[in-house]
Design a protein around this motif. Structure first.
Motif, PDB file in Angstrom:
ATOM      1  N   ARG A  30       0.935  -1.274  -0.288  1.00  0.00           N
ATOM      2  CA  ARG A  30      -0.045   0.094   0.044  1.00  0.00           C
ATOM      3  C   ARG A  30       0.917   1.048   0.013  1.00  0.00           C
ATOM      4  N   ARG A  31       0.381   2.236  -0.362  1.00  0.00           N
ATOM      5  CA  ARG A  31       1.102   3.638  -0.431  1.00  0.00           C
ATOM      6  C   ARG A  31       0.873   4.063   1.032  1.00  0.00           C
ATOM      7  N   LEU A  32       1.758   5.029   1.505  1.00  0.00           N
ATOM      8  CA  LEU A  32       2.040   5.550   2.729  1.00  0.00           C
ATOM      9  C   LEU A  32       0.565   6.365   2.999  1.00  0.00           C
ATOM     10  N   THR A  33       0.201   7.046   2.019  1.00  0.00           N
ATOM     11  CA  THR A  33      -1.032   7.922   2.269  1.00  0.00           C
ATOM     12  C   THR A  33      -2.045   7.056   2.684  1.00  0.00           C
ATOM     13  N   GLU A  34      -2.235   5.893   1.912  1.00  0.00           N
ATOM     14  CA  GLU A  34      -3.286   4.886   2.420  1.00  0.00           C
ATOM     15  C   GLU A  34      -3.105   4.384   3.825  1.00  0.00           C
ATOM     16  N   LEU A  35      -1.966   3.980   4.162  1.00  0.00           N
ATOM     17  CA  LEU A  35      -1.663   3.491   5.438  1.00  0.00           C
ATOM     18  C   LEU A  35      -1.821   4.632   6.561  1.00  0.00           C
ATOM     19  N   ALA A  36      -1.556   5.781   6.363  1.00  0.00           N
ATOM     20  CA  ALA A  36      -1.737   6.923   7.318  1.00  0.00           C
ATOM     21  C   ALA A  36      -3.187   7.007   7.419  1.00  0.00           C
ATOM     22  N   THR A  37      -3.919   7.048   6.181  1.00  0.00           N
ATOM     23  CA  THR A  37      -5.707   7.305   6.383  1.00  0.00           C
ATOM     24  C   THR A  37      -6.081   6.001   7.057  1.00  0.00           C
ATOM     25  N   ALA A  38      -5.673   4.956   6.994  1.00  0.00           N
ATOM     26  CA  ALA A  38      -6.303   3.620   7.775  1.00  0.00           C
ATOM     27  C   ALA A  38      -6.164   3.558   9.056  1.00  0.00           C
ATOM     28  N   GLU A  39      -4.677   3.998   9.536  1.00  0.00           N
ATOM     29  CA  GLU A  39      -4.288   4.069  10.725  1.00  0.00           C
ATOM     30  C   GLU A  39      -4.782   5.116  11.653  1.00  0.00           C
ATOM     31  N   GLY A  40      -5.283   6.163  11.065  1.00  0.00           N
ATOM     32  CA  GLY A  40      -5.738   7.453  11.543  1.00  0.00           C
ATOM     33  C   GLY A  40      -4.481   8.262  11.974  1.00  0.00           C
ATOM     34  N   VAL A  41      -3.543   8.346  11.311  1.00  0.00           N
ATOM     35  CA  VAL A  41      -2.301   9.397  11.641  1.00  0.00           C
ATOM     36  C   VAL A  41      -1.831  10.050  10.737  1.00  0.00           C
ATOM     37  N   SER A  42      -1.164  11.162  10.797  1.00  0.00           N
ATOM     38  CA  SER A  42      -0.628  11.828   9.753  1.00  0.00           C
ATOM     39  C   SER A  42       0.550  11.237   8.870  1.00  0.00           C
ATOM     40  N   GLN A  43       0.594  11.806   7.684  1.00  0.00           N
ATOM     41  CA  GLN A  43       1.421  11.269   6.523  1.00  0.00           C
ATOM     42  C   GLN A  43       2.833  11.369   7.225  1.00  0.00           C
ATOM     43  N   PRO A  44       3.193  12.607   7.822  1.00  0.00           N
ATOM     44  CA  PRO A  44       4.450  12.507   8.314  1.00  0.00           C
ATOM     45  C   PRO A  44       4.920  11.735   9.418  1.00  0.00           C
ATOM     46  N   ALA A  45       3.841  11.227  10.367  1.00  0.00           N
ATOM     47  CA  ALA A  45       3.885  10.228  11.322  1.00  0.00           C
ATOM     48  C   ALA A  45       4.060   9.058  10.840  1.00  0.00           C
ATOM     49  N   MET A  46       3.251   8.632   9.641  1.00  0.00           N
ATOM     50  CA  MET A  46       3.305   7.306   8.959  1.00  0.00           C
ATOM     51  C   MET A  46       4.756   7.213   8.472  1.00  0.00           C
ATOM     52  N   THR A  47       5.189   8.218   7.755  1.00  0.00           N
ATOM     53  CA  THR A  47       6.513   7.984   7.108  1.00  0.00           C
ATOM     54  C   THR A  47       8.002   7.707   8.045  1.00  0.00           C
ATOM     55  N   GLN A  48       7.730   8.399   9.464  1.00  0.00           N
ATOM     56  CA  GLN A  48       8.792   8.075  10.305  1.00  0.00           C
ATOM     57  C   GLN A  48       8.440   6.857  10.751  1.00  0.00           C
ATOM     58  N   LEU A  49       7.094   6.117  11.042  1.00  0.00           N
ATOM     59  CA  LEU A  49       6.811   4.812  11.275  1.00  0.00           C
ATOM     60  C   LEU A  49       7.527   3.786  10.278  1.00  0.00           C
ATOM     61  N   ILE A  50       7.191   4.032   9.069  1.00  0.00           N
ATOM     62  CA  ILE A  50       7.629   3.327   7.888  1.00  0.00           C
ATOM     63  C   ILE A  50       9.241   3.389   8.096  1.00  0.00           C
ATOM     64  N   SER A  51       9.865   4.512   8.430  1.00  0.00           N
ATOM     65  CA  SER A  51      11.281   4.259   8.349  1.00  0.00           C
ATOM     66  C   SER A  51      11.854   3.522   9.268  1.00  0.00           C
TER      67      SER A  51
END
Length: 131
Positions: free
Chosen positions: A34-55
């Motif tokens: 999935r794309r980062l934006t999709e993951l962020a939306t699904a988990e209810g977090v911001s895209q920058p927060a998801m980017t950090q988590l994925i890193s």
């Protein structure tokens, strides 16, 4: 319902993963890349927060970022074998711990839980979750 969430958290092993990180891994394992934006939306977090988590997950070898072969501008997050193993381990431990508790449960309560399974599955479907 909050008590059910607390129960799941209690049954989950301490692996150093946050509940959100474990949820992202489980979603990738269930649904595929999935794309980062999709993951962020699904988990209810911001895209920058998801980017950090994925890193962090990538640094741990649990996920990898892969450029989409059809659109080189798009990067998708894939779960790795190590990530799949982590998801399987967490599920196994939760299942074992739950089985131990169910063995101690009063038979009437056990029957009530068993009877509730179709309703729980209906809720999952309404929420768009796969079985």
């Amino acid at each position: 319902m909050e008590s059910v969430v607390r129960l799941v958290r209690t049954l989950s092993p301490a692996t150093g993963l946050s509940f959100t990180a474990a949820g992202v891994l489980a979603a990738l394992e269930r649904s595929g890349p999935r794309r980062l934006t999709e993951l962020a939306t699904a988990e209810g977090v911001s895209q920058p927060a998801m980017t950090q988590l994925i890193s962090r997950l990538q640094d741990s070898g649990l996920v990898e970022r892969v450029t989409d072969e059809h659109d080189r501008r798009v990067v998708q997050v894939h779960i790795t074998k190590t990530g799949r193993d982590q998801v399987a381990y967490r599920r196994q431990i939760r299942a074992e711990r739950l089985a131990e508790l169910l063995d101690e449960l009063d038979p009437a309560h056990y029957e009530a839980l068993t009877a509730a399974i179709p309703a729980i599955n209906a809720l999952r479907e309404l929420a768009g979750m796969q079985k």
